[in-house]
Design an enzyme around this catalytic site. Structure first.
Site: not given
Length: 471
Positions: A27-28
């Site tokens: 993810c980020v």
């Protein structure tokens, strides 16, 4: 060899090699793995890597915190080193589900439904906080801002409409997300949610008055009387109805030829589910929802301090298991039924307490990497994101996590004793005060001070009393 490739090799070795990876994505800020066997992970070796800010397992996934920007580069090198391709987040979630027990699967299902709509709910909560500042009296004097400056009344009204929309049409948001989770058509979920809040139906917030006055409108279907009521702000009716709708749609798509699906699947599925929703699903789940609401209201009216103590103490451990997502549905149900919730303010204080425990470690630690992680994760927790503080610092040393829990419980006891309520779900941590009912601002501010100061004192005293040597 590049630094990123070296990090990738170290991470790969620490998690048990490529043979232990069932699926991988990112993810980020985090690498996300579905592992074949989490017991072979060498967490000490993993967290000894310079750029690794922490690691934890949740919902069947093992996650490694690297930070924004770096995670993309390291994952690319890791995928090349392991000879794997990036899986989609859904594929990794599916692969991870084999590691979950039935309760964890149920909690994960709720999380998968509510997390996607959280940005809309949080945005609405913040805007409602702004509206409260404009319309509530006693903040800048006896009169409200719109009474002092009538010219901004229409601005406040527009803000109120924008803020309330997500809560008024909450079933449509849940319907979209639930249908996506259950494998049906999202657009049908939206339509089902809108059906349940159609303006021709009795507003759910008028249900009590209609029952008391005997003015409940009804349909008469073959001698069966069905209440002609909507489900504004309700969670359970649309959750169960969406599940039924998805199953009917999937069944029909298997049985009806492709050429007739557009004409038959949607109308039949919606018609059958709609009748079931108003005749069976809605009344039963509405009663269950009212029962849940009544139980929480009773606890916080008759044993507020005990309720605050328990929820303040267990919220952070719930985050570790992922079960805190269950209480998002409870918060929304409480807001839909009573226009406020005593639970969400405790969440905000728990965020602050975890941040302060991490901040205390910043002053106590000597190792530069951990000091930097402690400071940045504390700031993140003060703004409502506690995972870096909890998994990167507090759980690593254990005692900061415990001091944060104690402080959260004490602060929660204070605010529940003073009947602090949130009018909406907003951003946790320090910004949480904007979601609090104006009458509870002063008491909540004191609770914030307790949650901010007490973990620092307790953590410092514990280290000094036990003469713990920290690097």
């Amino acid at each position: 060899m590049s630094k990123n490739r070296e990090v990738a090799k170290q991470v790969l070795a620490a998690i048990g090699g490529k043979e232990n990876i069932a699926s991988a994505t990112h993810c980020v800020t985090r690498l996300r793995f579905a592992l074949n066997d989490e017991s072979v992970v060498d967490k000490e070796a993993l967290e000894a890597i310079d750029v690794v800010k922490g690691s934890f397992a949740t919902n069947g996934q093992f996650q490694v915190i690297l930070g924004q920007g770096l995670v993309d580069k390291v994952f690319k090198e890791l995928a090349d080193e392991a000879g794997i391709s990036q899986s989609s987040k859904e594929e990794t979630k599916t692969a991870a589900e084999k590691n979950l027990n039935p309760l964890q699967r149920a909690v994960k299902t709720l999380a998968d439904i509510f997390i996607p709509i959280l940005p809309a709910i949080v945005t609405a909560g913040l805007l409602m906080g702004i509206n409260n500042i404009l319309t509530a009296g006693g903040i800048f004097g006896d009169a409200s801002l719109i009474e002092m400056y009538p010219g901004i009344a229409d601005i406040a009204n527009i803000i109120n409409i924008i803020a309330n929309t997500a809560f008024v049409f909450l079933p449509a948001l849940i319907g979209w997300s639930a249908m996506k989770r259950f494998g049906g058509s999202e657009i049908l979920g939206i339509v089902l949610g809108l059906i349940l809040v159609h303006p021709d139906l009795l507003n759910a917030w008028s249900y009590g008055q209609a029952i008391e006055e005997g003015t409940m409108p009804t349909w008469n279907l073959f001698g069966l009387e069905i209440n002609k009521m909507g489900y504004q702000g309700q969670v359970l009716p649309i959750l169960f109805a969406s599940f039924i709708l998805a199953k009917i749609e999937i069944f029909l798509r298997k049985k009806i030829a492709d050429g007739f699906q557009l004409l038959l699947v949607g109308p039949i599925a919606l018609l059958v589910t709609g009748f079931l929703a108003f005749a069976i699903i809605g009344p039963i789940t509405f009663a269950i929802g009212n029962g849940i609401t009544g139980a929480f209201v009773w606890v916080f009216e008759n044993a507020a301090i005990i309720g605050g103590l328990i929820y303040g103490a267990i919220y952070a451990p719930l985050v570790i298991t992922g079960m805190h997502h269950t209480f998002l549905a409870v918060d929304l149900q409480l807001i839909g039924s009573t226009n406020s919730t005593p639970l969400w303010p405790i969440l905000a204080l728990s965020n602050i307490a975890q941040g302060s425990a991490a901040l205390a470690m910043f002053f106590l630690l000597r190792e530069e990497k951990l000091k930097g992680l402690s400071m940045t994760s504390a700031i993140s927790a003060y703004l409502g994101i506690t995972e870096p503080a909890m998994f990167g610092v507090n759980l690593r040393f254990r005692f900061p996590f415990i001091t944060a829990i104690i402080s959260s419980a004490v602060a929660a006891m204070w605010i529940t004793a003073n009947n602090v309520q949130a009018l909406s779900i907003g951003v946790g941590g320090l910004p949480g005060i904007f979601s609090i009912d104006r009458d509870g601002w002063f008491a909540f501010a004191i609770g914030m001070v307790i949650a901010f100061v007490l973990p620092i004192i307790l953590t410092y005293v514990y280290v000094k009393a036990r003469r713990i040597k920290l690097q």
